[in-house]
Write an enzyme that holds these catalytic residues in place. Sequence first.
Site, PDB file in Angstrom:
ATOM      1  N   TYR A  90       3.127   9.813  -0.461  1.00  0.00           N
ATOM      2  CA  TYR A  90       4.184   9.202   0.356  1.00  0.00           C
ATOM      3  C   TYR A  90       5.567   9.444  -0.258  1.00  0.00           C
ATOM      4  O   TYR A  90       6.585   9.265   0.414  1.00  0.00           O
ATOM      5  CB  TYR A  90       3.977   7.689   0.533  1.00  0.00           C
ATOM      6  CG  TYR A  90       2.681   7.278   1.210  1.00  0.00           C
ATOM      7  CD1 TYR A  90       1.833   8.210   1.801  1.00  0.00           C
ATOM      8  CD2 TYR A  90       2.292   5.944   1.255  1.00  0.00           C
ATOM      9  CE1 TYR A  90       0.644   7.826   2.399  1.00  0.00           C
ATOM     10  CE2 TYR A  90       1.104   5.553   1.860  1.00  0.00           C
ATOM     11  CZ  TYR A  90       0.281   6.497   2.419  1.00  0.00           C
ATOM     12  OH  TYR A  90      -0.889   6.113   3.008  1.00  0.00           O
ATOM     13  N   HIS A 127      -7.690   9.412  -2.044  1.00  0.00           N
ATOM     14  CA  HIS A 127      -7.027   9.339  -0.731  1.00  0.00           C
ATOM     15  C   HIS A 127      -7.898   9.898   0.407  1.00  0.00           C
ATOM     16  O   HIS A 127      -7.984   9.315   1.487  1.00  0.00           O
ATOM     17  CB  HIS A 127      -5.690  10.093  -0.800  1.00  0.00           C
ATOM     18  CG  HIS A 127      -4.679   9.639   0.201  1.00  0.00           C
ATOM     19  ND1 HIS A 127      -3.330   9.629  -0.056  1.00  0.00           N
ATOM     20  CD2 HIS A 127      -4.816   9.165   1.462  1.00  0.00           C
ATOM     21  CE1 HIS A 127      -2.690   9.178   1.010  1.00  0.00           C
ATOM     22  NE2 HIS A 127      -3.568   8.896   1.946  1.00  0.00           N
ATOM     23  N   ASP A 169       0.841  -1.197   0.000  1.00  0.00           N
ATOM     24  CA  ASP A 169       0.000   0.000   0.000  1.00  0.00           C
ATOM     25  C   ASP A 169       0.875   1.246   0.000  1.00  0.00           C
ATOM     26  O   ASP A 169       1.561   1.533   0.982  1.00  0.00           O
ATOM     27  CB  ASP A 169      -0.889   0.019   1.253  1.00  0.00           C
ATOM     28  CG  ASP A 169      -1.803   1.239   1.284  1.00  0.00           C
ATOM     29  OD1 ASP A 169      -2.891   1.163   0.692  1.00  0.00           O
ATOM     30  OD2 ASP A 169      -1.415   2.265   1.882  1.00  0.00           O
ATOM     31  N   LYS A 215      -2.737   5.953  -4.441  1.00  0.00           N
ATOM     32  CA  LYS A 215      -3.871   6.842  -4.121  1.00  0.00           C
ATOM     33  C   LYS A 215      -3.705   8.196  -4.782  1.00  0.00           C
ATOM     34  O   LYS A 215      -2.572   8.675  -4.962  1.00  0.00           O
ATOM     35  CB  LYS A 215      -3.968   7.039  -2.585  1.00  0.00           C
ATOM     36  CG  LYS A 215      -3.825   5.750  -1.792  1.00  0.00           C
ATOM     37  CD  LYS A 215      -4.076   5.914  -0.306  1.00  0.00           C
ATOM     38  CE  LYS A 215      -3.725   4.654   0.454  1.00  0.00           C
ATOM     39  NZ  LYS A 215      -2.315   4.511   0.819  1.00  0.00           N
TER      40      LYS A 215
HETATM   41  P1  NAD Z   1       0.527   1.099  11.955  1.00  0.00           P
HETATM   42  O1  NAD Z   1      -0.652   0.944  12.835  1.00  0.00           O
HETATM   43  O2  NAD Z   1       0.757   0.142  10.861  1.00  0.00           O
HETATM   44  O3  NAD Z   1       1.781   1.157  12.919  1.00  0.00           O
HETATM   45  C1  NAD Z   1       3.057   1.341  12.423  1.00  0.00           C
HETATM   46  C2  NAD Z   1       4.013   1.483  13.604  1.00  0.00           C
HETATM   47  O4  NAD Z   1       4.070   0.272  14.347  1.00  0.00           O
HETATM   48  C3  NAD Z   1       5.418   1.760  13.113  1.00  0.00           C
HETATM   49  O5  NAD Z   1       6.039   2.695  13.971  1.00  0.00           O
HETATM   50  C4  NAD Z   1       6.126   0.427  13.201  1.00  0.00           C
HETATM   51  O6  NAD Z   1       7.482   0.538  13.421  1.00  0.00           O
HETATM   52  C5  NAD Z   1       5.410  -0.215  14.385  1.00  0.00           C
HETATM   53  N1  NAD Z   1       5.365  -1.677  14.204  1.00  0.00           N
HETATM   54  C6  NAD Z   1       4.944  -2.334  13.099  1.00  0.00           C
HETATM   55  N2  NAD Z   1       5.015  -3.663  13.307  1.00  0.00           N
HETATM   56  C7  NAD Z   1       5.508  -3.842  14.562  1.00  0.00           C
HETATM   57  C8  NAD Z   1       5.803  -4.986  15.337  1.00  0.00           C
HETATM   58  N3  NAD Z   1       5.596  -6.217  14.859  1.00  0.00           N
HETATM   59  N4  NAD Z   1       6.292  -4.797  16.592  1.00  0.00           N
HETATM   60  C9  NAD Z   1       6.478  -3.561  17.081  1.00  0.00           C
HETATM   61  N5  NAD Z   1       6.216  -2.433  16.399  1.00  0.00           N
HETATM   62  C10 NAD Z   1       5.724  -2.572  15.140  1.00  0.00           C
HETATM   63  O7  NAD Z   1       0.477   2.612  11.431  1.00  0.00           O
HETATM   64  P2  NAD Z   1       0.561   3.432  10.068  1.00  0.00           P
HETATM   65  O8  NAD Z   1       1.879   3.366   9.434  1.00  0.00           O
HETATM   66  O9  NAD Z   1       0.015   4.753  10.431  1.00  0.00           O
HETATM   67  O10 NAD Z   1      -0.506   2.734   9.092  1.00  0.00           O
HETATM   68  C11 NAD Z   1      -0.178   1.651   8.247  1.00  0.00           C
HETATM   69  C12 NAD Z   1      -0.337   2.010   6.798  1.00  0.00           C
HETATM   70  O11 NAD Z   1      -1.656   2.500   6.533  1.00  0.00           O
HETATM   71  C13 NAD Z   1       0.559   3.157   6.311  1.00  0.00           C
HETATM   72  O12 NAD Z   1       1.896   2.776   6.135  1.00  0.00           O
HETATM   73  C14 NAD Z   1      -0.141   3.544   5.044  1.00  0.00           C
HETATM   74  O13 NAD Z   1       0.183   2.618   4.013  1.00  0.00           O
HETATM   75  C15 NAD Z   1      -1.606   3.395   5.445  1.00  0.00           C
HETATM   76  N6  NAD Z   1      -2.217   4.703   5.850  1.00  0.00           N
HETATM   77  C16 NAD Z   1      -3.192   5.227   5.081  1.00  0.00           C
HETATM   78  C17 NAD Z   1      -3.800   6.422   5.426  1.00  0.00           C
HETATM   79  C18 NAD Z   1      -4.886   6.976   4.575  1.00  0.00           C
HETATM   80  O14 NAD Z   1      -5.254   8.146   4.747  1.00  0.00           O
HETATM   81  N7  NAD Z   1      -5.435   6.222   3.659  1.00  0.00           N
HETATM   82  C19 NAD Z   1      -3.381   7.114   6.572  1.00  0.00           C
HETATM   83  C20 NAD Z   1      -2.382   6.562   7.361  1.00  0.00           C
HETATM   84  C21 NAD Z   1      -1.817   5.352   6.999  1.00  0.00           C
END
Ligand code: NAD
Length: 294
Positions: free
Chosen positions: A51, A109, A46, A76
């Site tokens: 980004y 988006h 994704d 997006k």
């Molecule tokens: P997330 O909930 O996936 O959390 C990511 C965080 O958790 C990072 O700091 C990572 O290092 C940590 N993490 C991941 N796996 C771990 C593990 N196994 N153990 C410990 N820590 C861990 O948060 P996110 O990045 O905000 O969201 C995921 C994805 O969603 C984004 O990368 C993006 O692709 C998407 N996104 C979309 C929108 C949108 O508006 N459509 C907005 C935000 C994010």
Amino acid sequence: MTTHQTLLLNDGEAIPQLGLGVWKVSKVDARLAVNHALRHGYRHIDTASIYGNEEGVGLGMQDAGLPRESVFITTKIWNADQGYDSTLRALEASLARLRLSTVDLLLVHWPAPGLGKYIDTWRALIEAQAQGKARSIGVSNFDESHLHTIINATGVKPALNQIELHPLLQQPCLRCAHAKLDIATQAWSPLSQGQTFNHPIVLGLAEKHWRTPAQIILRWHIQNGVIAIPKSITPARIEENIQVFDFALDEQDMAAIASMNIDKRLGPDPLQFTFPAGWSEVCELAQRRAGNAG
Ligand code: NAD
């Protein structure tokens, strides 16, 4: 070990239920993380034009060397590109950066209702799908009224809605609306950006199942029929996050996580979000970085 499970979208296409998110990941790290993920069972990535790492995603795909049709790629359309012609132009630019002729999923988006352009943007996505440049089309951060507006205007339902969804913000009403409309639910920030890893309920379930907190939360999404896209660039975490298809939470476990909902948003409110202060600089920076791709 099974690392793969797909859901069927309302357009007949299959989407892997777990993918890698790459928000706030540099191009270089995106390339490494995508390659690592694809070599460890992921088949779904994704990204988004904002980004600034689509080139890295495309190169990571090339590095992994899998057949194109076995990998599901989402990008997006950013708010600044909303509108019919500008959306189609933005898609061409994304495809060029990704080095692809088609994406598997193209999303609006944010609705950015203040811009008043999301219906035209949605029409452009319908055109992109007709041209074969997006296999499936959907939206992100839309509420129920936005969904009805685009469906009433065009007669075309989005395949999915990517929304903020995690144990602290469980969105029961919107998920129910999705179910009624046959629109799949995709969770962004599925791990609540780490904010629930030390919650006693999550820790208790981790101990019960001999799993990590991240795996417990991702398994909860999977059993709810939600598509989750956890982000990590750490190889061990990338591998950990996809190992969620070989155990199950029981009804009580699921109910315990359901009880954690406190309607807490970590991201912006989709009704308000267009371009917050300072955002234009962020966009420019992302676009400059994207333009510097090698
Ligand atoms: P997330 O909930 O996936 O959390 C990511 C965080 O958790 C990072 O700091 C990572 O290092 C940590 N993490 C991941 N796996 C771990 C593990 N196994 N153990 C410990 N820590 C861990 O948060 P996110 O990045 O905000 O969201 C995921 C994805 O969603 C984004 O990368 C993006 O692709 C998407 N996104 C979309 C929108 C949108 O508006 N459509 C907005 C935000 C994010």
